[in-house]
Write a protein that holds these residues in place. Structure first.
Motif, PDB file in Angstrom:
ATOM      1  N   LYS A   1      19.697 -19.589 -17.274  1.00  0.00           N
ATOM      2  CA  LYS A   1      19.995 -19.945 -15.880  1.00  0.00           C
ATOM      3  C   LYS A   1      20.657 -18.777 -15.145  1.00  0.00           C
ATOM      4  O   LYS A   1      20.992 -18.883 -13.974  1.00  0.00           O
ATOM      5  N   LYS A   2      20.843 -17.642 -15.841  1.00  0.00           N
ATOM      6  CA  LYS A   2      21.475 -16.469 -15.241  1.00  0.00           C
ATOM      7  C   LYS A   2      20.519 -15.814 -14.241  1.00  0.00           C
ATOM      8  O   LYS A   2      19.310 -16.035 -14.286  1.00  0.00           O
ATOM      9  N   THR A   3      21.067 -14.971 -13.371  1.00  0.00           N
ATOM     10  CA  THR A   3      20.232 -14.249 -12.413  1.00  0.00           C
ATOM     11  C   THR A   3      19.477 -13.131 -13.135  1.00  0.00           C
ATOM     12  O   THR A   3      19.858 -12.713 -14.240  1.00  0.00           O
ATOM     13  N   GLN A   4      18.453 -12.643 -12.486  1.00  0.00           N
ATOM     14  CA  GLN A   4      17.685 -11.543 -13.061  1.00  0.00           C
ATOM     15  C   GLN A   4      18.552 -10.303 -13.256  1.00  0.00           C
ATOM     16  O   GLN A   4      18.422  -9.606 -14.259  1.00  0.00           O
ATOM     17  N   VAL A   5      19.421 -10.047 -12.316  1.00  0.00           N
ATOM     18  CA  VAL A   5      20.309  -8.873 -12.415  1.00  0.00           C
ATOM     19  C   VAL A   5      21.239  -9.021 -13.615  1.00  0.00           C
ATOM     20  O   VAL A   5      21.446  -8.070 -14.381  1.00  0.00           O
ATOM     21  N   GLN A   6      21.804 -10.210 -13.800  1.00  0.00           N
ATOM     22  CA  GLN A   6      22.686 -10.455 -14.944  1.00  0.00           C
ATOM     23  C   GLN A   6      21.926 -10.277 -16.258  1.00  0.00           C
ATOM     24  O   GLN A   6      22.425  -9.648 -17.198  1.00  0.00           O
ATOM     25  N   LEU A   7      20.723 -10.829 -16.316  1.00  0.00           N
ATOM     26  CA  LEU A   7      19.909 -10.705 -17.531  1.00  0.00           C
ATOM     27  C   LEU A   7      19.542  -9.248 -17.818  1.00  0.00           C
ATOM     28  O   LEU A   7      19.559  -8.807 -18.962  1.00  0.00           O
ATOM     29  N   ALA A   8      19.206  -8.520 -16.771  1.00  0.00           N
ATOM     30  CA  ALA A   8      18.848  -7.108 -16.936  1.00  0.00           C
ATOM     31  C   ALA A   8      20.007  -6.328 -17.544  1.00  0.00           C
ATOM     32  O   ALA A   8      19.816  -5.532 -18.480  1.00  0.00           O
ATOM     33  N   LYS A   9      21.214  -6.553 -17.047  1.00  0.00           N
ATOM     34  CA  LYS A   9      22.394  -5.868 -17.594  1.00  0.00           C
ATOM     35  C   LYS A   9      22.644  -6.282 -19.035  1.00  0.00           C
ATOM     36  O   LYS A   9      22.944  -5.452 -19.893  1.00  0.00           O
ATOM     37  N   GLU A  10      22.514  -7.561 -19.297  1.00  0.00           N
ATOM     38  CA  GLU A  10      22.774  -8.085 -20.638  1.00  0.00           C
ATOM     39  C   GLU A  10      21.813  -7.517 -21.680  1.00  0.00           C
ATOM     40  O   GLU A  10      22.211  -7.196 -22.796  1.00  0.00           O
TER      41      GLU A  10
END
Length: 139
Positions: A110-119
């Protein structure tokens, strides 16, 4: 093709194309051969590729060479089954950063794409392609 390949004797690039030095500048030997056979100067074919109908990058036989675009060259490669990555998917590709497990987690997150990209250490565009199933389609 009725005539055999004529192989360059000049040093070759990692792609197998011969290189020839003209006035101190290195040029792809097959490009020089094409121009010589067709009465052209190298600058007249700038932005074009010289394709090998024989699929032999060391060949400089003008009968085996055609002028075209990068798109033409790519279509030749695909039509002749020379795409070395055609059968490789996901983790089979040597420079992959994600696992199949990561892709499943990304798609269910459910995270944002930006959050997932960083992760996951990839770009937001990579995340978007995964979510849109433009990449990792087999999962």
């Amino acid at each position: 093709m009725t005539s055999p390949c004529i192989l360059t004797t000049h040093c070759r690039t990692h792609f197998g194309h011969g290189q020839i030095r003209i006035k101190g500048v290195l040029h792809a030997h097959h490009r020089v051969a094409y121009c010589k056979a067709h009465g052209l100067q190298l600058d007249e074919i700038k932005g074009k590729v010289v394709r090998h109908t024989c699929d032999n990058p060391a060949c400089v036989n003008p009968e085996h060479l055609l002028l075209g675009t990068m798109k033409d060259n790519t279509q030749d490669m695909m039509a002749r089954g020379r795409n070395r990555y055609k059968e490789q998917k996901g983790e089979q590709i040597g420079n992959h950063k994600l696992s199949e497990e990561d892709v499943r987690a990304i798609r269910s997150s459910k995270k944002t794409q930006v959050q997932l990209a960083k992760e996951y250490g990839v770009t937001q565009a990579n995340i978007s392609y995964i979510l849109l199933r433009k990449s990792w389609k087999h999962i």
